[in-house]
Design an enzyme around this catalytic site. Structure first.
Site, short mmCIF file in Angstrom:
data_model
loop_
_atom_site.label_atom_id
_atom_site.label_comp_id
_atom_site.label_asym_id
_atom_site.label_seq_id
_atom_site.Cartn_x
_atom_site.Cartn_y
_atom_site.Cartn_z
N HIS B 121 117.99 30.13 39.37
CA HIS B 121 118.33 28.70 39.40
C HIS B 121 119.16 28.41 38.16
O HIS B 121 118.94 28.99 37.10
CB HIS B 121 117.02 27.92 39.37
CG HIS B 121 117.14 26.45 39.61
ND1 HIS B 121 117.53 25.59 38.63
CD2 HIS B 121 116.93 25.70 40.72
CE1 HIS B 121 117.53 24.35 39.11
NE2 HIS B 121 117.17 24.39 40.38
N ASP B 198 110.17 31.83 35.28
CA ASP B 198 110.38 30.54 35.91
C ASP B 198 109.39 30.45 37.08
O ASP B 198 109.56 31.11 38.10
CB ASP B 198 111.83 30.44 36.39
CG ASP B 198 112.09 29.16 37.18
OD1 ASP B 198 111.12 28.44 37.52
OD2 ASP B 198 113.27 28.89 37.48
N GLN B 201 108.73 27.80 41.62
CA GLN B 201 108.41 27.99 43.04
C GLN B 201 107.17 28.84 43.26
O GLN B 201 106.79 29.06 44.40
CB GLN B 201 109.61 28.64 43.77
CG GLN B 201 110.88 27.83 43.76
CD GLN B 201 110.74 26.49 44.48
OE1 GLN B 201 109.81 26.27 45.26
NE2 GLN B 201 111.66 25.58 44.20
N LYS B 224 106.77 19.50 42.06
CA LYS B 224 106.82 20.43 43.18
C LYS B 224 105.42 20.86 43.61
O LYS B 224 105.26 21.69 44.49
CB LYS B 224 107.64 21.67 42.79
CG LYS B 224 109.12 21.37 42.55
CD LYS B 224 109.87 22.67 42.28
CE LYS B 224 111.17 22.45 41.56
NZ LYS B 224 112.26 22.02 42.44
N CYS B 364 121.40 24.86 43.49
CA CYS B 364 121.51 25.15 42.06
C CYS B 364 121.57 26.64 41.80
O CYS B 364 120.96 27.16 40.87
CB CYS B 364 120.35 24.54 41.28
SG CYS B 364 120.26 22.76 41.44
C1 LIG Z 1 113.32 28.30 40.77
C2 LIG Z 1 113.55 26.94 40.17
N1 LIG Z 1 113.72 26.83 38.85
C3 LIG Z 1 113.91 25.65 38.26
C4 LIG Z 1 113.95 24.48 38.98
C5 LIG Z 1 114.21 23.19 38.26
O1 LIG Z 1 113.11 22.36 38.30
P1 LIG Z 1 113.20 20.87 37.72
O2 LIG Z 1 114.38 20.25 38.41
O3 LIG Z 1 111.91 20.27 38.15
O4 LIG Z 1 113.37 20.97 36.26
C6 LIG Z 1 113.77 24.55 40.37
C7 LIG Z 1 113.80 23.36 41.23
O5 LIG Z 1 114.72 22.64 41.45
C8 LIG Z 1 113.58 25.81 40.97
O6 LIG Z 1 113.42 25.92 42.29
#
Ligand SMILES: Cc1ncc(COP(=O)(O)O)c(C=O)c1O
Lengths: 151, 410
Positions: B121, B198, B201, B224, B364
């Protein structure tokens, strides 16, 4: 919500058979515009002579609405004075905002009116028109590369 | 577990969308909230609201207790050794940026390497690009297999004594692959590198044990996992948090402030400058209570079973391309796919007209889209309140879209 309001036949036709797809030589005005949130992009080229849009071409990738809108735009502005083309862009954006516009002036573009009922898709339809407005303010031979930041 | 029963806890699931039952399959973007979480927020604001760590009045104590109890709740949820290893942040993005800023930049030197997959991401990619630019370190990418998996021998080859950081998602938000983070942590540690996981998910969808995983940092988002937006977590091993610099300076986080210099509180409080996200933390604790009552292992099985079914049925549709593991191979609770040349935005619009909410776009993960050579993809992601009926609705809607765009499928 009626899908047929969005995906009118004219739109699907332009999507599948885009008009004025291609490039002009380097003397044309070039604008690259990208919508970073969805990835749609357009490369628009205008050849303006004596204040009139002599020729116009586009390349790009995106959804049916953005590509059809680009194709329909090129047809609508070819041969028009550039000021008129810009006015049309303003009317088009007003139509997307759901404002009353003189539909007679819009011709085939009226088919895109339904997009205004799909808020998430309005930016798809306006990408090409934003590119046109930028192009109108740029001298020949110059190349502009930008991102849109929503409508 | 009984998803039909659980659905009753989620008021939003009774919304009608364009005349249809809401089929919410955008859980990887954000989850819906159960009444229990909404009530916890209301209860806090109606009975306990106050600033924390400041006043001596009764409400101040209640709010502080509830906020610190939420930290303990999070520590138990991910099996951290101590609540002091839990920093409240705004979400995964902020957590990862804080690590890249407060830890990585001080540690990295020219010639050092950060190892990561190209499928990350943007929030687990750009902070490392920036840290590398600032320090002269370089990024080194792990190769992906065609099914999106990462082979341990490739990790072995990429991680060397030059590696200082390995950054990787436990579960990919696009591919649905579950990366072998435990084994990768072992490789990283053998070379003296740290591993940043990270968990955006993974933490919402499976049991998490940071000690067993042996990750050095873990980042995830409350929204999430049934919690409110605006709250997230940065877990770090105590000794790493002790070394790490705060990113934000101001009230709450200080020990002694002089005119020219100041000192900080110890972790985690030194990272929580300003009035913290009090209600958010309390809401997240309520979400974790809810999830554990259902059972994280149950949820993992449930989500994966729905995704497996969806992959299998979507793959049968002529013109559908599945990204990530093929049908029959293990994957987490999400499915990324395309329908012929139909643009994912067009697909998502047709699905939305049937009440089916999916994500369409680059998720993203632009470098991954480039690897797939597509501008965008569609993604359906499942959670505890989804049912087989939702999978049916998805498949039916995709079939309708195929009919609608017929000629454009090619
Ligand atoms: C794998 C992963 N990392 C990071 C994020 C970023 O999360 P957030 O937008 O809640 O900071 C997301 C979700 O959008 C994600 O799916």
């Amino acid at each position: 919500m009626q899908l047929d309001d969005l995906y009118r036949q004219v739109i699907m036709d332009h999507y599948q058979h885009p008009r004025n797809r291609g490039t002009l030589d380097e003397s044309a005005i070039s604008v690259d515009l990208r919508n970073p949130s969805c990835g749609d992009e357009i490369h628009l080229q205008l050849l303006v002579e004596g204040g009139v849009v002599k020729d116009v071409r586009f390349l790009g990738s995106g959804c049916s609405i953005s590509m059809a809108s680009a194709s329909m735009m090129t047809e609508a502005i070819k041969g028009k004075p550039i000021e008129e083309a810009v006015e049309l862009a303003h009317s088009f954006r007003a139509m997307m905002r759901g404002e009353d516009v003189d539909l007679e002036h819009m011709g085939e573009l009226e088919a895109l009116q339904g997009v205004s009922k799909f808020p998430a898709r309005i930016k798809c339809a306006t990408l090409a028109w934003q590119a046109l407005e930028r192009a109108a303010s740029v001298p020949h031979g110059e190349h502009v590369e930008e991102e849109t930041f929503g409508e | 577990m009984n998803a039909e029963e659980l659905r009753k806890d989620f008021p939003i699931l009774s919304e009608r969308i364009n005349g249809h039952r809401l089929v919410y399959l955008d859980n990887a973007a954000t989850s819906q909230k159960p009444r229990q979480v909404i009530d916890a927020l209301r209860r806090y604001y109606e009975h306990d609201n106050s600033n924390v760590h400041r006043g001596v009045h009764t409400l101040g104590s209640r709010a502080t207790e509830a906020y610190e109890a939420a930290r303990e709740r999070v520590a138990r949820f991910i099996r951290a050794k101590s609540p002091q290893e839990i920093v409240f942040t705004r979400g995964t993005t902020e957590s990862l940026n804080m690590i890249a800023h407060g830890y990585a930049r001080a540690k990295l030197r020219e010639g050092d390497e950060i190892v990561l997959p190209p499928s990350e991401h943007h929030s687990n990619l750009i902070p490392w690009q920036q840290a590398a630019r600032a320090t002269g370190a370089t990024l080194r990418y792990l190769p992906l297999q065609p099914d999106g998996t990462i082979r341990l021998e490739d990790v072995e080859a990429a991680v060397t004594d030059r590696t200082k950081i390995v950054a990787i998602a436990h579960v990919s938000n696009v591919l649905g692959t579950v990366n072998p983070v435990r084994e990768i942590a072992e490789i990283a540690h053998r070379h003296g590198a740290i591993i940043v996981v990270d968990g955006a998910q993974s933490v919402p969808h499976m049991p998490t044990d940071v000690v067993e995983m042996d990750c050095d940092f873990l980042a995830f988002s409350g929204h999430k996992m049934l919690g409110p937006t605006g709250i997230g977590v940065l877990y770090g091993k105590a000794e790493l948090l002790a070394e790490m610099e705060p990113t934000y300076f101001g009230g709450e986080m200080i020990d002694v402030v002089d005119l020219y210099e100041s000192t900080w509180k110890e972790a985690p409080w030194k990272f929580e400058g300003g009035t913290p996200i009090i209600a958010g933390a309390i809401g997240l604790a309520a979400a974790m209570d809810y999830l554990e009552r259902v059972g994280m292992a149950e949820i993992e099985r449930h989500d994966a079973a729905l995704a497996a079914k969806a992959v299998e049925r979507l793959a049968e549709i002529d013109g559908v391309t599945i990204f990530g593991p093929p049908p029959g191979q293990s994957r987490a609770g999400l499915v990324t796919f395309n329908l012929g040349r139909v643009h994912p935005h067009d697909l998502a619009t047709v699905l939305d007209a049937r009440g089916v909410a999916i994500r369409a776009g680059h998720h993203c993960a632009q470098p991954l889209m480039r690897l797939f050579n597509v501008p965008a993809t569609a993604r359906a992601s499942f959670y505890l309140y989804n049912t087989e009926e939702d999978v049916d609705a998805l498949v039916d809607a995709v079939l309708e879209a195929k009919e609608f765009f017929g000629h454009a499928i090619g």
